[in-house]
Write an enzyme that holds these catalytic residues in place. Sequence first.
Site, mmCIF file in Angstrom:
data_model
loop_
_atom_site.group_PDB
_atom_site.id
_atom_site.type_symbol
_atom_site.label_atom_id
_atom_site.label_comp_id
_atom_site.label_asym_id
_atom_site.label_seq_id
_atom_site.Cartn_x
_atom_site.Cartn_y
_atom_site.Cartn_z
ATOM 1 N N LYS A 176 0.865 -1.183 0.000
ATOM 2 C CA LYS A 176 0.000 0.000 0.000
ATOM 3 C C LYS A 176 0.896 1.226 0.000
ATOM 4 O O LYS A 176 1.489 1.581 1.008
ATOM 5 C CB LYS A 176 -0.918 0.045 1.218
ATOM 6 C CG LYS A 176 -1.943 1.178 1.049
ATOM 7 C CD LYS A 176 -2.456 1.762 2.335
ATOM 8 C CE LYS A 176 -1.626 2.848 2.934
ATOM 9 N NZ LYS A 176 -1.486 4.102 2.157
ATOM 10 N N GLU A 251 10.889 1.478 10.012
ATOM 11 C CA GLU A 251 11.876 2.533 9.740
ATOM 12 C C GLU A 251 11.169 3.854 9.952
ATOM 13 O O GLU A 251 10.238 4.186 9.220
ATOM 14 C CB GLU A 251 12.361 2.464 8.285
ATOM 15 C CG GLU A 251 13.258 1.289 7.979
ATOM 16 C CD GLU A 251 14.547 1.305 8.763
ATOM 17 O OE1 GLU A 251 14.945 2.372 9.273
ATOM 18 O OE2 GLU A 251 15.138 0.228 8.892
ATOM 19 N N CYS A 285 14.015 11.231 6.178
ATOM 20 C CA CYS A 285 14.211 10.823 7.577
ATOM 21 C C CYS A 285 15.678 10.984 7.949
ATOM 22 O O CYS A 285 16.012 11.060 9.125
ATOM 23 C CB CYS A 285 13.691 9.425 7.837
ATOM 24 S SG CYS A 285 14.280 8.228 6.695
ATOM 25 N N GLU A 386 11.145 15.950 15.194
ATOM 26 C CA GLU A 386 11.279 15.883 13.730
ATOM 27 C C GLU A 386 10.301 16.868 13.092
ATOM 28 O O GLU A 386 9.111 16.849 13.390
ATOM 29 C CB GLU A 386 10.982 14.459 13.244
ATOM 30 C CG GLU A 386 11.228 14.306 11.760
ATOM 31 C CD GLU A 386 11.129 12.861 11.278
ATOM 32 O OE1 GLU A 386 10.129 12.197 11.609
ATOM 33 O OE2 GLU A 386 12.050 12.416 10.572
#
Length: 497
Positions: A176, A251, A285, A386
């Site tokens: 997906k 991850e 990331c 983040e």
Amino acid sequence: MAAKVYKNLIGGEWVESRFGQTFENQNPANTKDIVGIFPKSNKDDVNQAVEVAATAFERWRLTPAPRRGEIIYRCAQILQERKEDYARDMTREMGKVLKETRGDVQEAIDTAFYMAGEGRRLDGHTVPSELPNKFAMAVRVPLGVVGMITPWNFPMAIPSWKIFPAIISGNTCVIKPAEDTPLSTLNLVRALMDAGLPPGVVNIVHGYGPEAGAPLLEHPDVRAISFTGSSEVGRIIGQAAARNFKPCSLEMGGKNAIIVLNDANVDLAIDGALWGGFGTTGQRCTAASRVIVEKGVYNQFADKFVSRAKAMKVGAGIDEQNDMGPQINQQQIETTQKYVEIGKSEGAKLLTGGNRITAGGLGEGFFWEPTVFGDAHGKMRVAQEEIFGPVISLIPTDSLEQAVEISNGVAYGLSSAVYTRDVNKAFKAMRDLQTGITYINAPTIGAEVHLPFGGTKATGNGHREGGIGAIDFYTQWKAIYVDYSDRLQRAQIDTGE
Ligand code: UN1
């Protein structure tokens, strides 16, 4: 011009969602440009895809791995031929500049060639048995159907990190892709189908997390889950997988720092920090969102860095004049805006940027100025959380030791970098930085596909993509003993005394 309509891929057939619902894929540089209409799938579509993948597995696992590798090799060649077209599609749906989307396609090509070669390796081990006339070995076997949920920032590279090692190992999969960038994943899988992949080995179900991702995660016939995305969603996925004892590779986020020491080549460090911080509009990331600079070079670094950030050209990624494209969507630009306000209220000094760009015809896109905060410290929220946008905080420091402490003092542990010409300092940093990836005299981004990719703490749950770690995730060990003594031999009991 009517937008093109795309479908799910289930069992080698392009099919609509069973309920006929769709969603639009917008160009983040100009939201009036609709890249395509995609099926909005739900549980029924997922169930069908998993069923087909489970059937395909029974043949695919018996296909010799070198034959599987040949298909992946052909896919790599097809991707090479289509690189420019696929890069352009990706820039249109994702926003990043063309040289970066070419790099994203290249990363899939590299992964394909690397994993094609694994078809003739996939090594296990043979070891001596403790008993005479007995043979012992450990072989890798596939898991079955694997579910994959992938992000929008590397919409071809990251799916390739998952699909190629999974299928070379004999698994089949249902993926997906992120709803913001479904076309690039579809392009990748189209290349695989054109390379001769049998129907049902890779299936795509488009749609949103709650409707299409969740049923994939919960399906009892899905034997493992691989996810790349936020730590928030990763936690939910990890918990769901744990309830069903499913291997799960996560991850997730990063808050990566570049450390610049007094003895560094400062101009090189500036080049690195610009690329690491503003490449992909800060939406990696691995992005360098903190630059920790030793005080002896701090002012010099900050002055030059800010003038270089100011000079960056922001605009549509398709125009090769531009250095930086838009953010992916409204939500992401709002997050950036929120953090700029937080940074200001915490007392970080806004040195440049801090605003959305609407002038110059950019009002229909999600453009944000390259933004630099100065005089930040490690505990500020802008230096802890983040952001996933073009915002960099400069943090002055007194020493390497303090810089390492600041770098390590966050929830995440993906990537880190040190600029120094002192080999002793470089080695201390390599030892002490608590990240899965460390660079010396290079920025925090730019991992190569044949080395382990992943991080510590809230970045991941211990698995690695890239390198041989990917094969480790997509296979399980089977120990096999062959006794050719023609008599009962009892391990641990018949010790030969
Ligand atoms: C990511 O940001 O999710 O090392 C992946 C890099 C790229 C991959 C980034 N090769 O920056």
